[in-house]
Design a protein around this motif. Structure first.
Motif, PDB file in Angstrom:
ATOM      1  N   ARG A  14      -5.071 -11.462  -6.007  1.00 29.51           N
ATOM      2  CA  ARG A  14      -6.350  -9.803  -5.793  1.00 29.51           C
ATOM      3  C   ARG A  14      -6.220  -9.363  -7.135  1.00 29.51           C
ATOM      4  NH1 ARG A  14      -7.677  -9.359  -0.590  1.00 29.51           N
ATOM      5  NH2 ARG A  14      -6.804 -10.389   0.514  1.00 29.51           N
ATOM      6  N   LYS A  15      -7.507  -8.549  -7.253  1.00 28.64           N
ATOM      7  CA  LYS A  15      -7.468  -7.915  -8.659  1.00 28.64           C
ATOM      8  C   LYS A  15      -7.481  -6.247  -7.419  1.00 28.64           C
ATOM      9  CE  LYS A  15      -9.788 -11.047 -11.709  1.00 28.64           C
ATOM     10  NZ  LYS A  15      -8.739 -11.366 -12.278  1.00 28.64           N
ATOM     11  N   ASP A  16      -7.291  -4.901  -8.154  1.00 28.48           N
ATOM     12  CA  ASP A  16      -8.142  -4.471  -8.114  1.00 28.48           C
ATOM     13  C   ASP A  16      -7.303  -3.471  -7.123  1.00 28.48           C
ATOM     14  OD1 ASP A  16      -9.329  -3.978 -10.995  1.00 28.48           O
ATOM     15  OD2 ASP A  16     -11.246  -4.581  -9.758  1.00 28.48           O
ATOM     16  N   LEU A  17      -5.909  -4.104  -6.359  1.00 33.15           N
ATOM     17  CA  LEU A  17      -5.651  -3.281  -5.537  1.00 33.15           C
ATOM     18  C   LEU A  17      -4.564  -2.121  -5.060  1.00 33.15           C
ATOM     19  CD1 LEU A  17      -2.929  -6.583  -4.761  1.00 33.15           C
ATOM     20  CD2 LEU A  17      -5.003  -5.861  -3.104  1.00 33.15           C
ATOM     21  N   VAL A  18      -4.608  -1.000  -4.116  1.00 36.63           N
ATOM     22  CA  VAL A  18      -4.119  -0.436  -4.829  1.00 36.63           C
ATOM     23  C   VAL A  18      -3.629   0.191  -3.203  1.00 36.63           C
ATOM     24  CG1 VAL A  18      -3.805   2.589  -4.558  1.00 36.63           C
ATOM     25  CG2 VAL A  18      -6.151   1.207  -5.578  1.00 36.63           C
ATOM     26  N   ILE A  19      -2.050  -0.275  -3.558  1.00 35.17           N
ATOM     27  CA  ILE A  19      -0.892  -0.026  -2.245  1.00 35.17           C
ATOM     28  C   ILE A  19      -0.185   0.849  -2.277  1.00 35.17           C
ATOM     29  CG2 ILE A  19       1.327  -1.552  -1.756  1.00 35.17           C
ATOM     30  CD1 ILE A  19      -0.459  -3.637  -2.540  1.00 35.17           C
ATOM     31  N   PHE A  20      -0.287   1.581  -0.802  1.00 35.21           N
ATOM     32  CA  PHE A  20       0.794   2.328  -0.565  1.00 35.21           C
ATOM     33  C   PHE A  20       1.821   2.011  -0.004  1.00 35.21           C
ATOM     34  CE2 PHE A  20      -3.417   4.298  -0.572  1.00 35.21           C
ATOM     35  CZ  PHE A  20      -3.874   5.598  -1.878  1.00 35.21           C
ATOM     36  N   GLU A  21       2.840   2.678   0.003  1.00 28.99           N
ATOM     37  CA  GLU A  21       3.979   2.285   1.021  1.00 28.99           C
ATOM     38  C   GLU A  21       4.782   3.323   1.296  1.00 28.99           C
ATOM     39  OE1 GLU A  21       8.234  -0.342   0.157  1.00 28.99           O
ATOM     40  OE2 GLU A  21       7.460  -0.274  -1.444  1.00 28.99           O
ATOM     41  N   MET A  22       4.985   3.182   2.884  1.00 27.73           N
ATOM     42  CA  MET A  22       5.221   4.750   3.525  1.00 27.73           C
ATOM     43  C   MET A  22       6.937   4.125   3.853  1.00 27.73           C
ATOM     44  SD  MET A  22       2.649   6.502   3.592  1.00 27.73           S
ATOM     45  CE  MET A  22       0.933   5.688   2.970  1.00 27.73           C
ATOM     46  N   GLY A  23       7.615   4.578   2.772  1.00 29.03           N
ATOM     47  CA  GLY A  23       9.118   4.452   3.521  1.00 29.03           C
ATOM     48  C   GLY A  23       9.489   3.008   2.168  1.00 29.03           C
ATOM     49  N   VAL A  24      10.094   3.960   0.978  1.00 34.85           N
ATOM     50  CA  VAL A  24      10.505   2.315  -0.160  1.00 34.85           C
ATOM     51  C   VAL A  24      11.669   1.932   0.442  1.00 34.85           C
ATOM     52  CG1 VAL A  24      10.581   2.808  -2.812  1.00 34.85           C
ATOM     53  CG2 VAL A  24       8.193   3.596  -1.767  1.00 34.85           C
ATOM     54  N   HIS A  25      12.431   2.912   0.949  1.00 35.34           N
ATOM     55  CA  HIS A  25      13.970   2.771   0.746  1.00 35.34           C
ATOM     56  C   HIS A  25      14.777   2.628  -0.511  1.00 35.34           C
ATOM     57  CE1 HIS A  25      17.880   0.719   2.607  1.00 35.34           C
ATOM     58  NE2 HIS A  25      17.667   1.661   3.303  1.00 35.34           N
ATOM     59  N   TRP A  26      15.104   1.636  -0.724  1.00 36.45           N
ATOM     60  CA  TRP A  26      15.961   1.160  -1.760  1.00 36.45           C
ATOM     61  C   TRP A  26      14.646  -0.005  -3.337  1.00 36.45           C
ATOM     62  CZ3 TRP A  26      21.106  -0.825   0.304  1.00 36.45           C
ATOM     63  CH2 TRP A  26      21.528   0.526   0.374  1.00 36.45           C
ATOM     64  N   ALA A  27      13.446   0.314  -2.914  1.00 42.04           N
ATOM     65  CA  ALA A  27      12.501  -0.733  -3.992  1.00 42.04           C
ATOM     66  C   ALA A  27      12.335  -2.222  -3.374  1.00 42.04           C
ATOM     67  CB  ALA A  27      12.139  -0.202  -4.918  1.00 42.04           C
ATOM     68  N   GLU A  28      13.358  -2.986  -2.238  1.00 38.58           N
ATOM     69  CA  GLU A  28      13.268  -4.111  -2.276  1.00 38.58           C
ATOM     70  C   GLU A  28      12.410  -5.167  -2.402  1.00 38.58           C
ATOM     71  OE1 GLU A  28      15.829  -2.244  -0.679  1.00 38.58           O
ATOM     72  OE2 GLU A  28      17.359  -3.445  -1.262  1.00 38.58           O
TER      73      GLU A  28
END
Length: 84
Positions: A14-28
């Protein structure tokens, strides 16, 4: 089908995504989602309130395939400070 397969199928190329991750923890999961996006430039924002996790994430940021805009904080419906 696992949740990871569903996420991969949804994000793949997909193009031009903006992703918000709530609670990255250790980034896995952060790295996993970035890899699912292929080679398209995308924006990633991650929120993590726990300083112990921030320290770990900062060691992993150079190895991520995209830039992670890391916010040391949390999202809430209330303005203020919480103790963890």
């Amino acid at each position: 089908m696992s949740i990871y397969h569903k996420i991969r199928d949804h994000l793949f190329n997909r193009k031009d995504l903006v992703i918000f991750e709530m609670g990255v923890h250790w980034a896995e999961d952060t790295k996993r989602m970035m890899n699912y996006c292929g080679k398209t430039p995308n924006l990633f924002y991650g929120f993590e309130p726990d300083q112990r996790n921030i320290d770990i994430i900062n060691t992993k940021i150079p190895m991520l395939p995209y830039t992670l805009n890391l916010v040391h904080g949390a999202i809430s419906d209330v303005d203020g400070i919480s103790n963890f």
